[in-house]
Write an enzyme that holds these catalytic residues in place. Structure first.
Site, mmCIF file in Angstrom:
data_model
loop_
_atom_site.group_PDB
_atom_site.id
_atom_site.type_symbol
_atom_site.label_atom_id
_atom_site.label_comp_id
_atom_site.label_asym_id
_atom_site.label_seq_id
_atom_site.Cartn_x
_atom_site.Cartn_y
_atom_site.Cartn_z
ATOM 1 N N CYS A 13 0.835 -1.202 0.000
ATOM 2 C CA CYS A 13 0.000 0.000 0.000
ATOM 3 C C CYS A 13 0.873 1.256 0.000
ATOM 4 O O CYS A 13 1.728 1.423 0.866
ATOM 5 C CB CYS A 13 -0.918 0.018 1.217
ATOM 6 S SG CYS A 13 -1.931 1.521 1.318
ATOM 7 N N ASP A 23 -3.030 -2.502 -13.916
ATOM 8 C CA ASP A 23 -3.423 -2.162 -15.295
ATOM 9 C C ASP A 23 -4.091 -3.295 -16.061
ATOM 10 O O ASP A 23 -4.176 -3.235 -17.288
ATOM 11 C CB ASP A 23 -2.218 -1.664 -16.108
ATOM 12 C CG ASP A 23 -1.677 -0.340 -15.608
ATOM 13 O OD1 ASP A 23 -2.285 0.241 -14.683
ATOM 14 O OD2 ASP A 23 -0.646 0.115 -16.127
#
Length: 330
Positions: free
Chosen positions: A102, A206
């Site tokens: 994160c 992506d």
């Protein structure tokens, strides 16, 4: 076919990424229905768990229909992480996942999430201690490195595997990139093709079209894809990828009726799980994608994302169906 511990997965599984305020039980249920093979909870603070913080504890809720399901935790203090493993284990997940990726400042500033990429020895020692502290398979989600000049993902993956990590999911960006630029899958492929590696290596970042998922599988040779942003407000993405793998063709997009039905179910499940106020508020982020691309839709979207009571949102859904029921998505 890949395995996580004793959990047998299908060829090239699709995993729902752990996303804060997104990957809750209602959304996980919708994604599971649409073909997600493994789902992960929102990431949970180890410090919050050991303090019995209400929001952290609530994130431990899992349901049989979700399995296999992983609970993801983050932290940088050994004692807190080990205590949180005990709490998580009691909730009965199939997998414990550690967040070492994160990038947000409030997590990184505490040395957790991607912050631990600055201390690989600590990353490895925490993982080893957690593996020894539970009978459940422990997996890791991380990034390529802290920045372009400190990418050591090959070393990281080998060392994590050596201390008992059962699978690794790698986001193809550094912490410095956050979510900007394009994800680089080449270093992930290098990890997968390393003859020393025998645990599953999943790619993340992506994967927003079936073609990209196929590229991750066929060109880069990864063991599976972890899907994040492409699924927000669009749980059908998993089904569409699997259909494309099987036929080489795109599924027709979901109809307006299917979208309204999913949005209604999503909101109702969220209210049932977390109450009216939070259920209404935390489901808002999905509506843009549920109804993406419809012309002259602003009035309806604004009503959905600004109404504080569910009755008004459900009313907006009905109005959408009445006014745009015949709209054809492309």
């Amino acid at each position: 076919m890949p395995k996580i511990g004793n959990i047998q997965l299908p060829d090239f599984p699709l995993l729902l990424a752990p996303m804060e305020d997104v990957s809750d039980p209602p959304f996980r249920a919708l994604c599971k229905e649409q073909g997600a093979d493994v789902v992960f909870t929102e990431f949970i603070s180890s410090e919050g768990l050991i303090r019995d913080a209400a929001k952290s504890v609530m994130k431990l809720d899992i349901y049989e229909k979700e399995r296999p399901v992983g609970i993801q935790i983050f932290g940088a203090v050994l004692e807190s992480m080990l205590r949180s493993v005990e709490i998580v284990e009691a909730s009965g997940p199939d997998i414990i996942d550690i967040n070492f990726g994160c990038p947000v400042k409030k997590v990184v500033s505490k040395g957790a999430g991607a912050g631990i990429l600055n201390d690989i020895d600590l990353m490895v020692s925490l993982t080893e201690a957690m593996v020894k502290h539970t009978k459940l398979p422990v997996t890791v989600k991380t990034r390529l490195g802290w920045d372009h000049d400190s990418i050591k993902i090959m070393e990281v993956a080998e060392r994590l595997q050596d201390v008992g990590c059962q699978a690794i999911s790698i986001h193809g960006r550094t912490r410095a990139q956050m979510y900007k630029g394009n994800a680089d899958w080449k270093p992930i492929a290098e990890v997968k093709n390393n003859p020393r590696m025998h645990i599953p290596v999943f790619g993340n970042g992506d994967v927003d079209t079936p073609e990209k998922a196929m590229e991750m599988r066929d060109k880069y040779g990864l063991d599976g894809a972890m899907i994040g942003r492409a699924s927000i407000g669009y749980p059908w993405f998993f089904k569409e990828v699997k259909h494309y793998f099987k036929t080489g063709k795109h599924l027709p997009p979901p109809s307006m009726l299917e979208r309204v039905d999913a949005a209604k179910r999503h909101l109702q499940m969220a209210i049932d799980w977390k109450g009216e106020k939070l259920g209404v508020f935390e489901t808002r982020r999905h509506y843009t994608n549920y109804f993406k691309g419809i012309p002259n839709f602003k009035e309806y979207r604004m009503k959905m994302v600004t109404s504080d009571d569910s009755a008004s949102v459900f009313e907006a859904f009905d109005e959408v169906l009445e006014g745009f029921g015949d709209y054809e998505f492309v």
